[in-house]
Design a protein around this motif. Structure first.
Motif, PDB file in Angstrom:
ATOM      1  N   LEU A 104       0.829  -1.203   0.000  1.00 50.09           N
ATOM      2  CA  LEU A 104       0.000   0.000   0.000  1.00 50.09           C
ATOM      3  C   LEU A 104       0.865   1.256   0.000  1.00 50.09           C
ATOM      4  CD1 LEU A 104      -2.693  -1.057   2.600  1.00 50.09           C
ATOM      5  CD2 LEU A 104      -3.024  -0.789   0.158  1.00 50.09           C
ATOM      6  N   THR A 142      -9.765  -2.936  11.137  1.00 48.43           N
ATOM      7  CA  THR A 142      -9.404  -2.985   9.728  1.00 48.43           C
ATOM      8  C   THR A 142     -10.403  -3.831   8.953  1.00 48.43           C
ATOM      9  OG1 THR A 142      -7.910  -4.817  10.306  1.00 48.43           O
ATOM     10  CG2 THR A 142      -6.917  -2.648  10.042  1.00 48.43           C
ATOM     11  N   HIS A 143     -10.488  -3.555   7.660  1.00 52.85           N
ATOM     12  CA  HIS A 143     -11.330  -4.332   6.756  1.00 52.85           C
ATOM     13  C   HIS A 143     -10.481  -4.709   5.547  1.00 52.85           C
ATOM     14  CE1 HIS A 143     -14.836  -5.574   4.403  1.00 52.85           C
ATOM     15  NE2 HIS A 143     -14.340  -4.871   3.406  1.00 52.85           N
ATOM     16  N   CYS A 144     -10.301  -6.011   5.335  1.00 58.97           N
ATOM     17  CA  CYS A 144      -9.461  -6.453   4.229  1.00 58.97           C
ATOM     18  C   CYS A 144     -10.167  -6.188   2.893  1.00 58.97           C
ATOM     19  CB  CYS A 144      -9.099  -7.929   4.362  1.00 58.97           C
ATOM     20  SG  CYS A 144     -10.512  -9.037   4.274  1.00 58.97           S
ATOM     21  N   PHE A 145      -9.370  -6.172   1.818  1.00 62.20           N
ATOM     22  CA  PHE A 145      -9.891  -5.779   0.519  1.00 62.20           C
ATOM     23  C   PHE A 145     -10.518  -6.907  -0.283  1.00 62.20           C
ATOM     24  CE2 PHE A 145      -8.636  -1.530   0.692  1.00 62.20           C
ATOM     25  CZ  PHE A 145      -7.353  -1.434   1.215  1.00 62.20           C
ATOM     26  N   TRP A 155     -10.469   1.008   4.748  1.00 57.77           N
ATOM     27  CA  TRP A 155      -9.504  -0.005   5.200  1.00 57.77           C
ATOM     28  C   TRP A 155      -9.374   0.019   6.727  1.00 57.77           C
ATOM     29  CZ3 TRP A 155      -3.893   0.872   6.354  1.00 57.77           C
ATOM     30  CH2 TRP A 155      -3.271  -0.325   6.710  1.00 57.77           C
ATOM     31  N   TYR A 249       0.583   6.689   5.155  1.00 61.71           N
ATOM     32  CA  TYR A 249      -0.874   6.704   5.003  1.00 61.71           C
ATOM     33  C   TYR A 249      -1.335   8.019   4.376  1.00 61.71           C
ATOM     34  CZ  TYR A 249      -5.827   6.945   6.291  1.00 61.71           C
ATOM     35  OH  TYR A 249      -7.187   7.105   6.261  1.00 61.71           O
ATOM     36  N   ARG A 261      -8.324   2.850  -2.544  1.00 58.53           N
ATOM     37  CA  ARG A 261      -8.092   1.588  -1.831  1.00 58.53           C
ATOM     38  C   ARG A 261      -8.326   1.760  -0.341  1.00 58.53           C
ATOM     39  NH1 ARG A 261      -3.095  -1.848  -2.777  1.00 58.53           N
ATOM     40  NH2 ARG A 261      -4.607  -3.393  -2.054  1.00 58.53           N
ATOM     41  N   LEU A 262      -7.988   2.931   0.174  1.00 55.71           N
ATOM     42  CA  LEU A 262      -8.191   3.204   1.592  1.00 55.71           C
ATOM     43  C   LEU A 262      -9.625   3.591   1.890  1.00 55.71           C
ATOM     44  CD1 LEU A 262      -5.012   5.357   2.310  1.00 55.71           C
ATOM     45  CD2 LEU A 262      -5.338   2.939   2.819  1.00 55.71           C
TER      46      LEU A 262
END
Length: 274
Positions: A104, A142-145, A155, A249, A261-262
């Motif tokens: 990332l 967090t949340h995976c993609f 994310w 970040y 993506r974030l």
């Protein structure tokens, strides 16, 4: 078993952080809990797990409950609630290696497999001769993609509720709940209660245990937080981990392609998303 440099440094930073916390009265109990957990953290970090499906190796630490300074007793619901204590549960998982295909934007940032920080504030409120136990829950996780969800999840995000709240809501006597079925009220009484939904999920910078604890203290007790930042050791260790995680970040947030993506709600939905 000798730990990798990443985990050796992480545990050393946690110890320095806890020593600084111990110098402020409001965070002394938190310091004791963190120092008392270091042996368990070291043992947990010695175990390497393998992720199903990808075969990627990672290490995980879990701290079941740390006593943390409670929030200020202002604007509470229900009114006249007496705060009793606040706690923080930590789950932190990091990959052994950073793979180019999943990068990332930063070595420490890209290691994070899961970061889950659950806050619980407990109190009680009396109505006549009846005392009611009350709890407030919020978390940063967090949340995976992999795969699209019906609602776009950032994310890393702040959200009210959590697993501990789900368990609390199943407690016998929870209000409003089945305990009201046989209760008697005056004719024409209008009853009401607060409702909570799953959203919103508000994006936040990525957190490790030090960043998360610092954030909770800042939200709960600004005076104690300012005292801590006046301690050079606290300033040094928190600034170090924030710069490792947050500089890359915010560089990503400034990049249009990486930003989505974030924050998948940025711009139009991705093709094929439901």
């Amino acid at each position: 078993m000798k730990l990798p440099v990443f985990w050796t440094e992480t545990i050393a930073d946690l110890q320095r952080f806890a020593n600084a916390l111990n110098r402020v009265r409001q965070t002394a109990d938190l310091a004791a809990g963190l120092l008392g957990s270091l042996g368990s953290i070291r043992n947990q970090a010695s175990v390497v797990a393998t992720e199903d499906g990808t075969g990627r190796r990672y290490r995980a630490i879990r701290i079941p409950e740390l006593m943390i300074v409670p929030p200020a007793a202002r604007q509470l619901h229900p009114a006249k609630t007496k705060l009793e204590r606040a706690s923080l549960q930590i789950i932190y998982e990091c990959y052994e290696k950073v793979e180019v295909a999943t990068r990332l934007g930063g070595e420490h940032f890209d290691r994070i497999r899961r970061a889950d920080f659950q806050v619980c504030v407990k109190g009680s409120v009396a109505f006549g001769n009846t005392s009611v136990a009350v709890e407030d829950h919020w978390r940063i996780d967090t949340h995976c993609f992999e795969g699209d969800s019906a609602e776009p999840h950032p994310w890393v995000h702040y959200q009210r509720g959590g697993h501990a709240q789900d368990q609390f809501a199943q407690t016998v006597g929870f209000l409003p709940g089945s305990c009201l079925e046989k209760a008697k009220f005056h004719a024409g009484a209008n009853l009401c209660a607060l409702m909570q939904t799953a959203p919103p999920r508000v994006p936040t910078p990525p957190m490790d245990p030090i960043c998360a604890i610092n954030f909770v203290i800042a939200q709960h007790d600004g005076a104690a937080w300012k005292k801590l930042w006046a301690i050079p050791e606290y300033d040094g260790v928190v600034r170090k981990v924030q710069e490792k995680l947050w500089v890359p970040y915010f560089n990503m947030v400034a990049n249009g392609e990486q930003r989505k993506r974030l924050m998948p709600f940025f711009g139009a939905p991705s093709p094929g998303s439901s």
